[in-house]
Design an enzyme around this catalytic site. Structure first.
Site, PDB file in Angstrom:
ATOM      1  N   ALA A  38       0.264 -25.823  25.002  1.00 18.46           N
ATOM      2  CA  ALA A  38      -0.529 -24.756  25.775  1.00 18.46           C
ATOM      3  C   ALA A  38      -1.822 -25.418  26.329  1.00 18.46           C
ATOM      4  CB  ALA A  38      -0.860 -23.530  24.812  1.00 18.46           C
ATOM      5  N   GLU A  39      -2.539 -26.188  25.346  1.00 18.61           N
ATOM      6  CA  GLU A  39      -3.872 -26.954  25.973  1.00 18.61           C
ATOM      7  C   GLU A  39      -3.531 -27.841  27.056  1.00 18.61           C
ATOM      8  OE1 GLU A  39      -7.857 -28.578  24.135  1.00 18.61           O
ATOM      9  OE2 GLU A  39      -6.754 -27.623  22.885  1.00 18.61           O
ATOM     10  N   THR A  40      -2.459 -28.667  26.673  1.00 13.24           N
ATOM     11  CA  THR A  40      -2.244 -29.717  27.745  1.00 13.24           C
ATOM     12  C   THR A  40      -1.732 -29.225  29.071  1.00 13.24           C
ATOM     13  OG1 THR A  40      -0.902 -31.222  25.886  1.00 13.24           O
ATOM     14  CG2 THR A  40      -0.224 -31.582  28.273  1.00 13.24           C
TER      15      THR A  40
END
Length: 114
Positions: A38-40
């Site tokens: 998700a953060e990537t």
């Protein structure tokens, strides 16, 4: 992590990640691996939105894990909710190969000059 990008625009980033190699001791997709995906995806979208002269740094991530995955790939779709001059926020939906939602996340990035 084995993340591969399938689509990258400032408005939407799509990527997938194998479950194998990203599991916790019970053989299920690790929640932290979902958070990394998700953060990537959200960070890449924010960086493209920011442009080459600026950088995007994550300042807030939340994730709700709905179900487990134990094989195959999970696919994440990050959709921009807000794209401003100093902040960008993305909604990220992660699904398994059957299209079932595994995780819902939201990421906010601060956009800074280099």
């Amino acid at each position: 992590m084995g993340i591969e990008f399938l689509e990258v625009t400032p408005e939407r980033v799509v990527g997938r990640m194998p479950v194998e190699g990203n599991t916790q001791p019970y053989g299920l997709l690790h929640g932290g691996a979902s958070a990394v995906l998700a953060e990537t995806l959200g960070s890449v979208g924010a960086a493209v939105h920011a442009g080459p002269e600026r950088i995007a740094v994550g300042i807030e991530l939340n994730a709700t894990h709905h179900r487990s995955a134990s094989s195959g790939y999970v696919t994440g779709v990050a959709t921009r909710l807000h794209g401003g001059r100093t902040l960008a926020t993305y909604d990220i939906e992660i699904t398994d190969e059957q299209g079932r939602r595994v995780c819902t996340a939201r990421l906010t990035c601060m956009l800074r000059d280099r």
